[in-house]
Enzyme design. Structure first.
Site, PDB file in Angstrom:
ATOM      1  N   LYS B 107       7.642   0.634  -1.438  1.00 60.63           N
ATOM      2  CA  LYS B 107       7.926  -0.050  -2.701  1.00 60.63           C
ATOM      3  C   LYS B 107       7.521   0.787  -3.911  1.00 60.63           C
ATOM      4  O   LYS B 107       8.174   0.736  -4.952  1.00 60.63           O
ATOM      5  CB  LYS B 107       7.212  -1.401  -2.740  1.00 60.63           C
ATOM      6  CG  LYS B 107       5.717  -1.298  -2.550  1.00 60.63           C
ATOM      7  CD  LYS B 107       5.166  -2.399  -1.670  1.00 60.63           C
ATOM      8  CE  LYS B 107       3.794  -1.985  -1.171  1.00 60.63           C
ATOM      9  NZ  LYS B 107       3.344  -2.701  -0.014  1.00 60.63           N
ATOM     10  N   GLU B 131      15.215  -2.275   2.864  1.00 57.26           N
ATOM     11  CA  GLU B 131      15.049  -3.729   3.003  1.00 57.26           C
ATOM     12  C   GLU B 131      13.579  -4.122   3.159  1.00 57.26           C
ATOM     13  O   GLU B 131      13.140  -5.160   2.647  1.00 57.26           O
ATOM     14  CB  GLU B 131      15.854  -4.222   4.206  1.00 57.26           C
ATOM     15  CG  GLU B 131      15.807  -5.709   4.477  1.00 57.26           C
ATOM     16  CD  GLU B 131      16.358  -6.546   3.320  1.00 57.26           C
ATOM     17  OE1 GLU B 131      17.558  -6.478   3.057  1.00 57.26           O
ATOM     18  OE2 GLU B 131      15.575  -7.263   2.669  1.00 57.26           O
ATOM     19  N   VAL B 134      10.480  -4.927   0.073  1.00 60.07           N
ATOM     20  CA  VAL B 134      10.150  -6.189  -0.605  1.00 60.07           C
ATOM     21  C   VAL B 134      10.223  -7.341   0.395  1.00 60.07           C
ATOM     22  O   VAL B 134      11.223  -7.488   1.102  1.00 60.07           O
ATOM     23  CB  VAL B 134      11.146  -6.500  -1.745  1.00 60.07           C
ATOM     24  CG1 VAL B 134      10.685  -7.720  -2.535  1.00 60.07           C
ATOM     25  CG2 VAL B 134      11.319  -5.308  -2.662  1.00 60.07           C
ATOM     26  N   GLY B 136       8.723  -7.999   3.223  1.00 58.56           N
ATOM     27  CA  GLY B 136       8.585  -7.776   4.664  1.00 58.56           C
ATOM     28  C   GLY B 136       9.862  -8.107   5.417  1.00 58.56           C
ATOM     29  O   GLY B 136      10.910  -7.492   5.201  1.00 58.56           O
ATOM     30  N   ILE B 138      11.692 -10.817   5.244  1.00 58.26           N
ATOM     31  CA  ILE B 138      12.650 -11.702   4.564  1.00 58.26           C
ATOM     32  C   ILE B 138      13.833 -10.884   4.071  1.00 58.26           C
ATOM     33  O   ILE B 138      13.641  -9.913   3.347  1.00 58.26           O
ATOM     34  CB  ILE B 138      12.005 -12.401   3.338  1.00 58.26           C
ATOM     35  CG1 ILE B 138      10.690 -13.066   3.719  1.00 58.26           C
ATOM     36  CG2 ILE B 138      12.967 -13.405   2.734  1.00 58.26           C
ATOM     37  CD1 ILE B 138       9.902 -13.565   2.509  1.00 58.26           C
ATOM     38  N   GLU B 192      -7.138  -5.139   1.700  1.00 57.92           N
ATOM     39  CA  GLU B 192      -7.681  -3.829   2.005  1.00 57.92           C
ATOM     40  C   GLU B 192      -9.071  -3.658   1.411  1.00 57.92           C
ATOM     41  O   GLU B 192      -9.495  -4.434   0.549  1.00 57.92           O
ATOM     42  CB  GLU B 192      -6.731  -2.755   1.469  1.00 57.92           C
ATOM     43  CG  GLU B 192      -5.387  -2.822   2.183  1.00 57.92           C
ATOM     44  CD  GLU B 192      -4.437  -1.731   1.718  1.00 57.92           C
ATOM     45  OE1 GLU B 192      -4.871  -0.580   1.591  1.00 57.92           O
ATOM     46  OE2 GLU B 192      -3.260  -2.050   1.481  1.00 57.92           O
ATOM     47  N   ASP B 203       1.114  -4.310  -6.647  1.00 63.85           N
ATOM     48  CA  ASP B 203       2.030  -4.385  -5.508  1.00 63.85           C
ATOM     49  C   ASP B 203       3.216  -5.304  -5.825  1.00 63.85           C
ATOM     50  O   ASP B 203       4.377  -4.959  -5.573  1.00 63.85           O
ATOM     51  CB  ASP B 203       1.257  -4.894  -4.287  1.00 63.85           C
ATOM     52  CG  ASP B 203       2.139  -5.156  -3.090  1.00 63.85           C
ATOM     53  OD1 ASP B 203       2.396  -4.194  -2.333  1.00 63.85           O
ATOM     54  OD2 ASP B 203       2.568  -6.307  -2.907  1.00 63.85           O
ATOM     55  N   LYS B 207       7.455  -4.502  -6.360  1.00 64.94           N
ATOM     56  CA  LYS B 207       8.527  -5.244  -5.688  1.00 64.94           C
ATOM     57  C   LYS B 207       9.456  -5.902  -6.701  1.00 64.94           C
ATOM     58  O   LYS B 207      10.671  -5.932  -6.518  1.00 64.94           O
ATOM     59  CB  LYS B 207       7.915  -6.281  -4.752  1.00 64.94           C
ATOM     60  CG  LYS B 207       7.137  -5.645  -3.588  1.00 64.94           C
ATOM     61  CD  LYS B 207       6.269  -6.680  -2.867  1.00 64.94           C
ATOM     62  CE  LYS B 207       5.526  -6.055  -1.686  1.00 64.94           C
ATOM     63  NZ  LYS B 207       4.514  -6.992  -1.134  1.00 64.94           N
ATOM     64  N   GLY B 304       2.900  -7.310   7.499  1.00 63.53           N
ATOM     65  CA  GLY B 304       2.550  -7.296   8.913  1.00 63.53           C
ATOM     66  C   GLY B 304       3.493  -6.416   9.704  1.00 63.53           C
ATOM     67  O   GLY B 304       4.631  -6.175   9.307  1.00 63.53           O
TER      68      GLY B 304
END
Lengths: 431, 431
Positions: B107, B131, B134, B136, B138, B192, B203, B207, B304
């Site tokens: 990203k 894909e 952004v 994960g 979806i 993290e 983050d 996105k 994930g």
């Protein structure tokens, strides 16, 4: 910018067809940018133009003869928005054989003849797209065909019919009876004069057959899908559902259980906390479970001229772009699994049962015995309203998971009990 | 079945890379069915193999030299999962120039250099897909690029960062302080060790830049996106939000207002009834508004190994299918609009303001005057907890819509008031 031109033949100029024609006209320049090609409406098939009016379309484009559509070499893509099985199915078939790409929103044709048409399209080297057939403007077909290809799909559960979801929402929120809520839906144009296809779960079953086929890579046709409507629901069912922490939704469920496909449409008790329980009014939503992606929910408007046009025109643009680039894109038709369809009697779920019984000692014992004899165990029983003059009481039972076949047998046996006046309703619980 | 073979070079073998390698191995046959071609892992770039272990991959495939990847003619597609701006950006660029298609989940690179890379890919005749960058698993990029092309996108609002949504959920449900909720998220692996990129909204801003660019057809880069994190939120903000009927979410918002793009990431008050308010834990959800499709919500796991692999492998399969069919598919890069980015000071919204003031007469009058002088009108004021020993009271104000610039000026002026001890927080309201 676009120098090439793609001819479009439109069949059917009702609500959706009118919407598509409007978008093609009003957004001509944007669509040409997107596809690299002008999309030009060449002919419009409509038997009875007076019925809908010309919808602002050049009167010269209208024809009442299908032969004019397939006979027109300038038409590259046929858009079928007539609806219903016939003559739509024949028209799609003949268009494909005539070498034209097809875009359709026809869930009934897809759910009954989808495999045959996709095969025919591949054989004839043309594309066939049907994004608008399920969930209106919600991207549902493309995600299965492209975005989720790495997944083994485990389950698809959805609110696929906006009419019934609107009726259920009114019944739940205002305690309306089914017939009154239905009449209001009809008044608002959300339900048709003959509402059977919607309220009996037929429309949702068509859509589920389509999703199950592409989700599980196994041909699932309309006849494979059990369907049951919402007309038996009473306002008390909503009250009891709430007491147990549930909402009532008409859910279309397709899932793999023990290597077989369950495909069924019926009202369910669904936890009030589930996102699907919070989908109200005419909105649709589909919960997809894949082994990699986990839980995915797609939510939006499942019907209406604009949302459906959004999907139809996207299909048009994507085909036009391929044609413009000389790319021969064939419809995906990957039936790489051969799961069996599980007979409805073999499904296992929890049940809510509402019955009217004599208000006397020993009634619960008799009912419990019938359930126990059929290996159905009770999770909870509540005696609700008592009718003193009739000496009857309403009894509500929640069961542990049981086989549908056993439940049906038990319901019959309970009906035969002298102390049971009537089985009010039974509703499956979806976890 | 598949006789052709597509070579894959994998860069980065952390959590996501390991997941992708696993899927490629375990689902080789399914993926070959889907793409019509075997996807064969040819090389894996990883500087420090000892860091992650071989993840079950043939040790011979590992290399620590990027030159081995672009120098390998059997590699058709490079998958970049290193993350971060450098060297990932250079590696992607060089891979494209070497004629390789690229799949990336990066990203940051996309939000900073997306346009340059897409242009380069088109010039070099290769595909570039992202894909997974952004949301994960979806489907988000494909819907914009293909399914919603007929729409003018009006707004994109999303919960795009699972870490912060998890923290906010714990704060809302359990009254935890930010630092404790953060520590728990770190313990569970949701945050993290250095959580700045997540909790500061960086983050989500990456996105949002990506989605805004494809949604509005206008280049929106990271620097165009205002971002503000969640660390200033106190548990009392959640209590007051609830009293007013709101939830607090970190929302990424891009919308067209008066022909300009607003692009901003910050905590918002959002109505408890909104579906986005009900998105809890690490889940992501994006609300897209199009002129045809209306409101569309896509919900799922935004991070994930498995969900992200779902998206990365789908990109791989779709590119492989094109390569197998000899179809030259170039990435879509349609910047057909040239909207300006609206400066943050010009946005208009309602505000929640919490401040600590002297518990004495006339305080509200002074505060109201400052707001009024800046053309901000008050919708409601509540005096909350009073600290008797310090003679201070907490005052909570909800405003009517006001300009951000005016609000900032008013906040400064209020801070200068003798009776105001401190501005506790201010949060924008999203309708």
């Amino acid at each position: 910018m676009a120098e090439c031109s793609i001819g479009v033949g439109l069949m059917g100029i009702g609500t959706i067809g009118g919407g598509v024609a409007r978008v093609l006209t009003q957004k001509a320049s944007k669509l040409a940018d997107e596809s690299g090609c002008s999309l030009v409406l060449k002919k419009v098939l409509e038997k009875d133009i007076s019925k809908y009016g010309s919808q602002g379309i050049d009167a010269n484009l209208f024809t009442s003869s299908f032969e004019d559509i397939i006979g027109d070499p300038s038409i590259n893509i046929v858009v079928e928005l007539i609806g219903g099985e016939y003559p739509a199915f024949d028209f799609i078939k003949k268009s494909i054989i005539a070498g034209k790409c097809v875009v359709t929103a026809n869930k009934e044709v897809l759910a009954k003849h989808g495999f045959e048409l996709l095969k025919l399209a591949r054989e004839n080297g043309v594309d066939l797209r049907y994004e608008a057939s399920v969930g209106g403007g919600i991207p549902l077909i493309a995600p299965f065909l492209y975005d989720l290809v790495a997944n083994n799909i485990l389950a698809v559960k959805g609110i696929l019919n906006g009419t019934t979801n609107y009726i259920l929402t009114r019944m739940a929120q205002e305690g309306l009876d089914f017939n009154i809520a239905l009449k209001q839906a009809q008044k608002l144009g959300y339900a048709e004069a003959n509402p059977a296809s919607d309220v009996d779960g037929i429309d949702a079953a068509y859509k589920l057959a389509i999703l199950a086929t592409i989700g599980f890579g196994t041909e699932v046709v309309f006849n494979d899908v059990y369907h049951e409507g919402i007309s038996k629901l009473k306002s008390c069912d909503f009250i009891y559902a709430r007491e147990f922490g549930y909402s009532i939704k008409l859910l279309a469920i397709a899932k793999l259980v023990d290597g077989k496909i369950e495909a069924r449409v019926h009202p369910v008790f669904i936890s009030q906390d589930a996102l699907l329980a919070k989908v109200d009014g005419v909105f649709n939503a589909v919960n997809i479970e894949g082994d990699l992606v986990g839980k995915l929910i797609l939510y939006g408007r499942g019907a209406g001229a604009d949302p459906t046009s959004s999907a139809v025109v996207a299909d048009l643009v994507n085909i036009a772009q391929n044609l413009a680039n000389g790319v021969k894109h064939l419809p995906k038709m990957l039936l790489n699994n051969s799961y069996q369809i599980k007979p409805m009697v073999d499904i296992e779920t929890r049940y809510y049962i509402r019955l009217n019984a004599a208000d006397q000692h020993g009634v619960l014992a008799q009912i419990s015995k019938v359930l126990g004899d059929n290996l159905i165990s009770i999770a909870s029983v509540m005696q609700k309203e008592t009718d003193v003059s009739n000496k009857t009481a309403e009894i509500v039972i929640m069961t542990h998971p049981a086989r549908e076949g056993a439940l049906q047998k038990a319901l019959k046996q309970m009906e035969d009990l002298k102390v049971v006046k009537s089985i009010g309703n039974y509703i499956r619980v979806e976890d």
